[in-house]
Design a protein around this motif. Structure first.
Motif, mmCIF file in Angstrom:
data_model
loop_
_atom_site.group_PDB
_atom_site.id
_atom_site.type_symbol
_atom_site.label_atom_id
_atom_site.label_comp_id
_atom_site.label_asym_id
_atom_site.label_seq_id
_atom_site.Cartn_x
_atom_site.Cartn_y
_atom_site.Cartn_z
ATOM 1 N N GLU A 174 17.373 68.578 40.261
ATOM 2 C CA GLU A 174 16.721 67.783 41.305
ATOM 3 C C GLU A 174 17.758 66.941 42.042
ATOM 4 O O GLU A 174 18.552 66.239 41.410
ATOM 5 N N VAL A 175 17.742 67.031 43.376
ATOM 6 C CA VAL A 175 18.676 66.264 44.207
ATOM 7 C C VAL A 175 17.898 65.635 45.355
ATOM 8 O O VAL A 175 17.146 66.330 46.052
ATOM 9 N N ASN A 176 18.068 64.326 45.560
ATOM 10 C CA ASN A 176 17.512 63.681 46.744
ATOM 11 C C ASN A 176 18.577 63.689 47.833
ATOM 12 O O ASN A 176 19.697 63.216 47.626
ATOM 13 N N CYS A 177 18.235 64.235 48.997
ATOM 14 C CA CYS A 177 19.214 64.460 50.062
ATOM 15 C C CYS A 177 19.343 63.293 51.033
ATOM 16 O O CYS A 177 20.203 63.333 51.927
ATOM 17 N N ASN A 178 18.515 62.273 50.887
ATOM 18 C CA ASN A 178 18.535 61.181 51.860
ATOM 19 C C ASN A 178 19.879 60.459 51.840
ATOM 20 O O ASN A 178 20.328 59.978 50.793
ATOM 21 N N GLY A 179 20.538 60.409 53.006
ATOM 22 C CA GLY A 179 21.813 59.725 53.123
ATOM 23 C C GLY A 179 22.988 60.489 52.550
ATOM 24 O O GLY A 179 24.081 59.947 52.428
ATOM 25 N N LYS A 180 22.785 61.752 52.192
ATOM 26 C CA LYS A 180 23.848 62.545 51.577
ATOM 27 C C LYS A 180 24.428 63.551 52.570
ATOM 28 O O LYS A 180 23.752 64.042 53.462
ATOM 29 N N THR A 181 25.711 63.857 52.392
ATOM 30 C CA THR A 181 26.332 64.961 53.103
ATOM 31 C C THR A 181 26.174 66.228 52.268
ATOM 32 O O THR A 181 25.867 66.164 51.071
ATOM 33 N N LEU A 182 26.417 67.377 52.893
ATOM 34 C CA LEU A 182 26.340 68.636 52.153
ATOM 35 C C LEU A 182 27.321 68.637 50.993
ATOM 36 O O LEU A 182 26.995 69.071 49.879
ATOM 37 N N PHE A 183 28.537 68.141 51.229
ATOM 38 C CA PHE A 183 29.540 68.095 50.166
ATOM 39 C C PHE A 183 29.042 67.252 48.988
ATOM 40 O O PHE A 183 29.198 67.636 47.817
ATOM 41 N N MET A 184 28.440 66.108 49.270
ATOM 42 C CA MET A 184 27.948 65.225 48.203
ATOM 43 C C MET A 184 26.870 65.921 47.366
ATOM 44 O O MET A 184 26.840 65.795 46.140
ATOM 45 N N VAL A 185 25.994 66.663 48.036
ATOM 46 C CA VAL A 185 24.903 67.350 47.337
ATOM 47 C C VAL A 185 25.451 68.446 46.430
ATOM 48 O O VAL A 185 25.071 68.551 45.256
ATOM 49 N N VAL A 186 26.356 69.282 46.975
ATOM 50 C CA VAL A 186 26.904 70.386 46.173
ATOM 51 C C VAL A 186 27.752 69.826 45.032
ATOM 52 O O VAL A 186 27.691 70.316 43.900
ATOM 53 N N ARG A 187 28.533 68.783 45.315
ATOM 54 C CA ARG A 187 29.351 68.162 44.262
ATOM 55 C C ARG A 187 28.473 67.619 43.135
ATOM 56 O O ARG A 187 28.801 67.773 41.956
ATOM 57 N N ARG A 188 27.356 67.015 43.480
ATOM 58 C CA ARG A 188 26.466 66.489 42.447
ATOM 59 C C ARG A 188 25.934 67.614 41.563
ATOM 60 O O ARG A 188 25.874 67.472 40.338
ATOM 61 N N LEU A 189 25.562 68.732 42.169
ATOM 62 C CA LEU A 189 25.079 69.868 41.384
ATOM 63 C C LEU A 189 26.173 70.388 40.449
ATOM 64 O O LEU A 189 25.916 70.703 39.288
ATOM 65 N N VAL A 190 27.392 70.478 40.980
ATOM 66 C CA VAL A 190 28.515 70.941 40.156
ATOM 67 C C VAL A 190 28.699 70.033 38.948
ATOM 68 O O VAL A 190 28.807 70.494 37.801
ATOM 69 N N ASN A 191 28.726 68.743 39.171
ATOM 70 C CA ASN A 191 28.972 67.793 38.082
ATOM 71 C C ASN A 191 27.839 67.789 37.054
ATOM 72 O O ASN A 191 28.059 67.515 35.877
ATOM 73 N N GLU A 192 26.630 68.105 37.507
ATOM 74 C CA GLU A 192 25.505 68.209 36.579
ATOM 75 C C GLU A 192 25.645 69.427 35.671
ATOM 76 O O GLU A 192 25.221 69.410 34.524
ATOM 77 N N LEU A 193 26.276 70.483 36.205
ATOM 78 C CA LEU A 193 26.394 71.733 35.468
ATOM 79 C C LEU A 193 27.635 71.806 34.583
ATOM 80 O O LEU A 193 27.667 72.572 33.614
ATOM 81 N N LEU A 194 28.655 71.028 34.889
ATOM 82 C CA LEU A 194 29.910 71.096 34.140
ATOM 83 C C LEU A 194 29.711 70.749 32.667
ATOM 84 O O LEU A 194 28.851 69.931 32.329
ATOM 85 N N PRO A 195 30.513 71.346 31.774
ATOM 86 C CA PRO A 195 30.454 70.945 30.359
ATOM 87 C C PRO A 195 30.770 69.463 30.205
ATOM 88 O O PRO A 195 31.477 68.867 31.040
ATOM 89 N N GLU A 196 30.273 68.861 29.154
ATOM 90 C CA GLU A 196 30.426 67.416 28.955
ATOM 91 C C GLU A 196 31.886 66.990 28.894
ATOM 92 O O GLU A 196 32.232 65.892 29.336
ATOM 93 N N ASP A 197 32.745 67.854 28.352
ATOM 94 C CA ASP A 197 34.149 67.471 28.196
ATOM 95 C C ASP A 197 35.004 67.831 29.410
ATOM 96 O O ASP A 197 36.223 67.620 29.403
ATOM 97 N N ALA A 198 34.384 68.366 30.467
ATOM 98 C CA ALA A 198 35.140 68.760 31.665
ATOM 99 C C ALA A 198 35.309 67.573 32.608
ATOM 100 O O ALA A 198 34.489 66.648 32.641
ATOM 101 N N SER A 199 36.384 67.591 33.389
ATOM 102 C CA SER A 199 36.605 66.559 34.405
ATOM 103 C C SER A 199 35.625 66.750 35.553
ATOM 104 O O SER A 199 35.278 67.874 35.913
ATOM 105 N N GLN A 200 35.174 65.645 36.137
ATOM 106 C CA GLN A 200 34.247 65.706 37.258
ATOM 107 C C GLN A 200 34.916 66.335 38.486
ATOM 108 O O GLN A 200 36.134 66.210 38.681
#
Length: 400
Positions: free
Chosen positions: A92-118
């Motif tokens: 789930e992502v709220n797009c209000n006030g977000k750029t496309l890069f911010m939205v995709v980056r948030r999805l990436v960071n949600e999916l990354l393994p816990e020990d991976a760098s953001q």
């Protein structure tokens, strides 16, 4: 020795959280048709097939987000018992006030393994973020439903809605599937999309219409029975809250707010029962809160323009032409470390939209060949509410 809270021994509320915006009911009332459409749109997931894309339309407070939460929770539970179904992930992502890069980056960071760098905020582009997103989706496999709330506020929505639905057919994904759920407060949002995006989406559209007074009464009685102690409200107060909300926007959130604030008014007065007078007193308080939320719902630059007109109003310089608004708007945008819009036409488009939404009054001026034809604008609400809301929003942004 008694303290300032020692006399607070009784309350009208059995469970006040039932009347909060964050509350998710176990059963959704008065949205049977929408739930049925949703059910058919998502059923392919149960059989290991590609999910359909879904777009939900309707003004705020009509149940779009609540129904989506209800349906995705039910789907996850059902998927767990189906052998044909792949593992299901809901993002789930709220797009209000977000750029496309911010939205995709948030999805990436949600999916990354816990020990991976953001994924970094700077140094890489949107294309890099998409590439990493696909890598992480395939790492997990399964089916991924991505819910984009307030999708109409995203800056480059055409790229998002063209890229993701085609990811599997374009060879970006091998082991995972993607389905998009877009939630928009704008009924005409689809008209703003490019023709190639419309062809790619092939989505199911579900429109949420305003509730009528009877439907709102059903919802309020259900919430009131859970929220209040026995005997804490008159039935006429429920009827009044439902009628007021139905006459305005047909908004369940507004009706529930009227009931909650009415009970708070009753408690402050030392009353043990919510009656019509408490709902009437709550009406002014709720309207002010709703206005703040409506300002928050506007795009970043629309908010800057509203703030600009509010400053001009306080200085006694309204009604005012768009050229003057533009000059002052540039200062406001710059003061918040944002790049101003570059054309007068873009400012005029925002002014027209804000007028249509009821934030601004517009007066037409026509001075013939010598003076020309133009519009003048002024606020149609209290400038103090705009400026207070803007300060709050920017303060919240700085703490994120």
């Amino acid at each position: 020795m008694s303290g300032p809270f020692s006399d607070l021994t009784e309350t009208l509320f059995a469970d006040k959280s039932v009347l909060s915006e964050s509350y998710h009911p176990e059963e959704i009332l008065e949205r049977d048709e929408e739930i049925e459409e949703y059910r058919y749109a998502l059923q392919d997931i149960l059989f290991g097939r590609d999910p359909e894309n879904v777009m939900l339309y309707g003004k705020a407070g009509l149940g779009k987000t609540a129904v989506t939460k209800y349906m995705t929770d039910a789907l996850r539970e059902e998927v767990a018992s189906r052998e044909e179904a792949d593992d299901l992930f809901v993002h789930e992502v709220n797009c209000n006030g977000k750029t496309l890069f911010m939205v995709v980056r948030r999805l990436v960071n949600e999916l990354l393994p816990e020990d991976a760098s953001q994924f970094p905020k700077r140094g890489l582009g949107t294309g890099d973020a998409f590439d990493e997103l696909y890598r992480q989706l395939d790492r997990l496999g399964g089916t991924h439903l991505i819910v984009f709330d307030e999708i109409d506020h995203l800056d480059d929505v055409n790229t998002l809605l063209y890229e993701l639905p085609r990811a599997r057919s374009n060879g970006h994904l091998e082991t995972s599937r993607i389905g998009i759920i877009g939630i928009s407060n704008n009924y005409t949002f689809r008209n703003s999309l490019s023709s190639k995006v419309k062809d790619t989406l092939m989505e199911t559209e579900i429109s949420f219409s305003p509730y009528d007074a009877g439907e709102l009464r059903t919802i309020l009685y259900d919430r009131a029975d859970r929220a209040f102690v026995d005997g804490a409200y008159d039935k006429s107060a429920i009827t009044m809250a439902a009628a007021l909300a139905a006459q305005d926007m047909g908004n369940a959130r507004q009706a529930i707010d009227l009931l909650r604030v009415g009970a708070e008014v009753a408690e402050k007065a030392g009353d043990t029962r919510v009656v019509d007078d408490h709902i009437e007193n709550a009406r002014t308080l709720v309207q002010r809160g709703r206005l703040r939320n409506r300002i928050r719902d506007q795009t970043q630059h629309a908010q800057y323009i509203l703030e600009t007109v509010a400053h001009l109003e306080n200085r006694g310089q309204t009604p005012v032409r768009s050229k003057t608004i533009r000059a002052n708007y540039e200062d406001v945008a710059t003061s918040w470390a944002s790049e101003p819009l570059t054309t007068l036409k873009s400012i005029q488009d925002h002014l027209a939209e804000l007028h249509m939404l009821g934030f601004l009054r517009r007066t037409e001026k026509n001075h013939g060949l010598s003076g020309g034809h133009y519009y003048e604008y002024e606020l149609d609400l209290e400038p103090g509410v705009v400026l207070e809301t803007r300060e709050t929003i920017e303060g919240e942004e700085q703490t994120v």
